[in-house]
Design a protein around this motif. Structure first.
Motif, short mmCIF file in Angstrom:
data_model
loop_
_atom_site.label_atom_id
_atom_site.label_comp_id
_atom_site.label_asym_id
_atom_site.label_seq_id
_atom_site.Cartn_x
_atom_site.Cartn_y
_atom_site.Cartn_z
N GLN A 1 1.92 -3.98 -11.76
CA GLN A 1 2.15 -4.15 -10.32
C GLN A 1 2.07 -2.82 -9.56
O GLN A 1 2.98 -2.44 -8.83
N SER B 1 -3.18 5.52 2.13
CA SER B 1 -2.76 4.17 1.82
C SER B 1 -3.92 3.19 1.99
O SER B 1 -4.57 3.14 3.04
N SER C 1 -5.28 -4.56 -1.76
CA SER C 1 -4.95 -3.45 -0.84
C SER C 1 -4.38 -2.25 -1.59
O SER C 1 -3.40 -1.64 -1.17
N LEU C 2 -5.01 -1.92 -2.71
CA LEU C 2 -4.55 -0.80 -3.51
C LEU C 2 -5.07 0.52 -2.97
O LEU C 2 -6.18 0.60 -2.44
N SER C 3 -4.30 1.56 -3.11
CA SER C 3 -4.81 2.92 -2.94
C SER C 3 -5.39 3.33 -4.29
O SER C 3 -4.85 2.98 -5.34
N MET D 1 0.83 -1.19 0.00
CA MET D 1 0.00 0.00 0.00
C MET D 1 0.87 1.25 0.00
O MET D 1 1.95 1.26 0.59
N SER D 2 0.39 2.29 -0.68
CA SER D 2 1.14 3.52 -0.79
C SER D 2 0.20 4.72 -0.73
O SER D 2 -0.98 4.61 -1.06
N LYS E 1 0.92 0.13 -6.89
CA LYS E 1 0.50 0.32 -5.51
C LYS E 1 -0.65 1.31 -5.43
O LYS E 1 -1.41 1.32 -4.46
N PRO F 1 5.04 2.61 -9.85
CA PRO F 1 4.00 1.81 -9.18
C PRO F 1 2.68 2.58 -9.10
O PRO F 1 2.00 2.58 -8.08
N ASP G 1 4.40 8.14 -1.76
CA ASP G 1 5.17 7.80 -0.55
C ASP G 1 6.29 8.81 -0.31
O ASP G 1 7.42 8.45 0.06
#
Length: 322
Positions: free
Chosen positions: A154, A28, A187-189, A1-2, A156, A75, A63
């Motif tokens: 892939q 996140s 669990s994506l933002s 997560m980001s 985030k 990402p 992030d």
């Protein structure tokens, strides 16, 4: 997560300011719904995040790192509005998905084929569709492929830009359920962009309302949609389909301003919304503060960070309430 954060981001095209000092955080693992009329700057903000629109001022941070300094394959991925133009018509579905995979992420052709099959199953498509050209798919199927392609990178953080607006009503719900399910499972933002408040409420944890390139109200989805503090948010709710009219019983069907949005090349002074506002100086002559004082300057001190001088005094009168 980001966490994705827009730090006073501006996007300008000559004299046009499409995005004007926007600060917005996608926490996140959470979904932020960004809503507003066409031309409000929603898609431009999204495109700035993925490097498709120039950032004239401020920063987009992932992030804490400026996305412009991240590797080419970030990402951070985006699913576009039109499923008919977002895929190369000459490339099979499997090829399009494979193209988006990070270099070296999957070993050999067998590994890439297995990943394509996994992603197609994740978006509820038969893995045999990998050999199919986009022209042989329906709009809903193409949008699922577009989602699979974004996930192949892939990410985030995922940005979904009006991804159901070009689809038949009969398939919109299925795609929304899929997007919400994928977001939770991975669990994506997510920054979810739409002009449809019913859609935004269904998928979002937080809501931000955008008008003429600015965020005019933001907060937890349920709070913003049941207790809006900016007149523009109330007008959007009043114009929404019937499920939302029940939220504000005193709002009439014709509450959305009859006037057109201001010219973004020449936004009005003071509050940008005052020429359309039901509590502004055109309706209430004592609201002169709206004419020359920008309410955005003190928005952080008001409920929902609303860019309205009267946001702290609920309820806001409706345009044509009794």
């Amino acid at each position: 997560m980001s966490e994705l954060r827009f730090d006073t981001v501006s996007v300008r095209y000559g004299r046009l300011t499409a995005v004007d000092g926007v600060s917005l955080t996608v926490p996140s693992g959470q979904v932020v719904g960004l809503v507003g009329e066409s031309g409000s700057g929603k898609s431009t903000l999204a495109r700035a995040a993925v490097g498709l629109s120039p950032v004239s001022g401020g920063r987009v941070l992932l992030d804490g790192a400026d996305v412009r300094r991240l590797p080419r394959r970030k990402p951070l991925q985006m699913v576009f509005q039109d499923p008919y133009s977002s895929l190369d018509p000459r490339m099979a579905v499997g090829e399009s998905i494979t193209e988006a995979m990070p270099r070296g992420a999957h070993r050999g052709k067998a590994g890439r084929r297995a990943e394509v099959a996994r992603l197609l199953e994740l978006v509820n498509l038969d893995p045999e569709r990998a050999a199919t050209l986009p022209g042989q798919l329906s709009g809903g199927q193409r949008q699922r492929v577009a989602l699979a392609r974004a996930l192949a990178g892939q990410p985030k953080v995922l940005i979904a830009d009006e991804i159901t607006s070009a689809l038949d009503v009969s398939v919109q719900g299925a795609v929304l359920n899929l997007v919400r399910d994928v977001q939770r499972r991975l669990s994506l933002s997510m920054l979810f962009i739409s002009h449809n408040l019913a859609v935004v409420r269904y998928v979002s944890d937080f809501v931000a309302v955008m008008y003429l390139g600015r965020i005019v109200e933001a907060g937890p989805a349920e709070q913003v949609l049941t207790d809006p503090r900016h007149p523009y948010t109330r007008d959007l709710l009043a114009a929404a389909p019937s499920p939302h009219r029940g939220l504000l019983a005193d709002v009439k069907d014709d509450a959305l301003a009859d006037t057109e949005p201001a010219d973004p090349h020449h936004p009005p002074p003071g509050c940008h919304y005052h020429p359309r506002c039901p509590i502004g100086p055109l309706v209430h002559t004592d609201s002169t503060v709206c004419l020359d004082t920008d309410p955005a300057a003190e928005a952080a001190e008001r409920p929902h960070t609303a860019a309205c001088h009267f946001a702290a005094t609920p309820p806001i009168p409706t345009r044509r309430s009794a």
